[in-house]
Design an enzyme around this catalytic site. Structure first.
Site, short mmCIF file in Angstrom:
data_model
loop_
_atom_site.label_atom_id
_atom_site.label_comp_id
_atom_site.label_asym_id
_atom_site.label_seq_id
_atom_site.Cartn_x
_atom_site.Cartn_y
_atom_site.Cartn_z
N LYS A 133 20.41 7.56 9.14
CA LYS A 133 20.93 8.17 10.35
C LYS A 133 22.12 7.35 10.87
O LYS A 133 23.19 7.86 11.09
CB LYS A 133 19.86 8.29 11.44
CG LYS A 133 18.52 8.91 11.00
CD LYS A 133 18.63 10.36 10.63
CE LYS A 133 17.43 11.03 9.98
NZ LYS A 133 16.11 10.67 10.35
N TRP B 67 8.72 13.84 15.03
CA TRP B 67 8.48 12.68 14.16
C TRP B 67 7.24 11.93 14.60
O TRP B 67 6.48 11.43 13.77
CB TRP B 67 9.71 11.78 14.09
CG TRP B 67 10.83 12.43 13.32
CD1 TRP B 67 12.03 12.85 13.83
CD2 TRP B 67 10.84 12.79 11.93
NE1 TRP B 67 12.78 13.43 12.83
CE2 TRP B 67 12.08 13.42 11.67
CE3 TRP B 67 9.92 12.65 10.89
CZ2 TRP B 67 12.42 13.90 10.39
CZ3 TRP B 67 10.27 13.13 9.63
CH2 TRP B 67 11.50 13.74 9.39
N ASP C 220 9.34 3.70 15.91
CA ASP C 220 10.19 4.36 14.93
C ASP C 220 11.56 4.52 15.61
O ASP C 220 11.71 5.31 16.53
CB ASP C 220 9.59 5.73 14.58
CG ASP C 220 10.48 6.54 13.63
OD1 ASP C 220 11.57 6.06 13.27
OD2 ASP C 220 10.06 7.65 13.27
#
Ligand SMILES: *Cc1c(COP(=O)(O)O)cnc(C)c1O
Length: 361
Positions: free
Chosen positions: A197, A103, A173
């Site tokens: 999530k 990511w 993040d």
């Protein structure tokens, strides 16, 4: 099928059963409203109460200081990869990115479109198995910000403590570990997280943004891509994901009932430890991440061969242990055990691992 199975999916992921039950109960008609939350105006008093409740609950749970804004945006964490450099990476400056997995790489790619983004450290060489030590960081004290990924969902690598970046704004993040443990929000300038999530359904992105950053935003950005639009309009410039925000507010209530993030953290640690112990106790399973960087949300490990890994996930699925196949980019097994994932499910996985090893080891 009406029985719920053990859902190890990395995201969209498991939600707390009491939240689903409440949402189901009130699906046709919110008490006192006579309509579902999906059918009411985002400018109604009822929705105003829902979004205010979601915000104040997040402020309580994460102890978010007064000088931070709480926004509910769309476009996923992926749009934040672009919005952050568009808003905060000046043409004459640069930003630092610390890359601990897939990511972070994606975030860097978008930042490079907007300006100069330097890699202050990358753990790619070791296959993203750990976070860097402070002596491995090449930080520019003049950088506009430093970007990290607090938990790399695919590799299962998590920061246990934020890196020391001095006075440079730290941007994170936190998509896959937000609300899994307390965080010192004041050490960050901006924290963002896709909801799907650990917080709610897909389609909402939480952004926690320190007020003084707004001064850095250049004029001329598209309205929707300028954080000031969303701050000034309290996330209601356009129609937000009303359903998603409602579910987040229910998840927050559930977290408060569970005793908040410290209690949640203890539970998460205990759940993860059970699987890591099962991995460490044998040569058959091999953990992907180094012990000091292991994620408590996404446990990644390998078996002696890809063939056995395939057999493992197939047999696990047949026993109601779903979603254990690792991400296609790294292979192996990944058990995502977010807040809502029950201890009994972890115990079922550990029992299955032992049994599978006995038969195939
Ligand atoms: C899932 C995930 C993303 C991507 O989120 P989208 O909401 O699909 O854009 C980004 N970062 C991390 C750490 C993730 O786990």
């Amino acid at each position: 099928m009406t029985e719920r199975i053990h859902n190890f999916s990395a995201g969209p992921a498991i939600l707390p059963v009491p939240v689903l039950e409440e949402a189901q109960r009130d699906m046709l008609s919110l008490p006192g409203v006579g309509m579902s939350v999906m059918e009411i105006s985002h400018r109604s008093k009822t929705f105003d109460e829902i979004i205010s409740h979601a915000e104040s609950s997040l402020r309580d749970l994460l102890t978010i200081p007064e000088n931070y804004h709480v926004l509910f945006l769309q476009g996923g964490a992926s749009l934040q990869f672009s919005m952050i450099p568009m808003n905060f990476l000046p043409q004459e400056g640069s930003a630092d990115y610390i890359i601990t997995g897939s990511w972070g790489k994606k975030a860097l790619k978008e930042a490079k479109r907007a300006g100069i983004a330097n890699v202050a450290a990358t753990m790619a060489d070791g296959g993203f198995t750990r976070v860097p030590g402070s002596d491995e960081l090449q930080l520019d004290p003049k950088a506009a910000y430093v970007h990290i990924t607090t938990n790399e969902t695919i590799e299962g690598v998590e920061w246990k403590k934020e890196p020391d970046v001095g006075e440079v704004p730290l941007v994170a993040d936190a998509s896959s570990d937000i609300l899994s443990h307390p965080i010192p929000v004041d050490k960050y300038a901006l924290i963002y997280a896709g909801a799907q999530k650990n917080m709610g359904p897909s389609g909402v992105t939480l952004v926690i943004l320190r007020d003084d950053l707004l001064k850095r935003i250049p004029d001329g950005l598209h309205t929707m891509l300028d954080y000031r639009t969303h701050v000034d309009n309290k996330s209601l410039y356009n129609t937000p994901n009303t359903w998603g925000i409602y579910i987040i507010s229910l998840v927050c209530e559930w977290l408060k009932d569970k005793g908040g993030l410290e209690a949640m953290h203890r539970e998460n640690e205990a759940k993860a430890q059970l699987i890591y112990d099962a991995i460490d106790g044998t040569e058959f399973y091999r953990g992907h991440a180094d012990a000091d960087s292991r994620s408590i949300m996404n446990v990644t490990f390998r078996l002696p061969s890809e063939e056995l890994e395939k057999k493992f996930t197939t047999e696990a699925t047949a026993q109601g242990l779903d979603g254990l196949k690792g991400h296609r980019s790294v292979g192996g097994i990944r058990a995502s055990i977010y807040n809502a994932f029950p201890l009994t499910g972890v115990e079922a996985l550990v029992a299955f691992m032992k049994e599978f090893e006995e038969k195939n080891g």
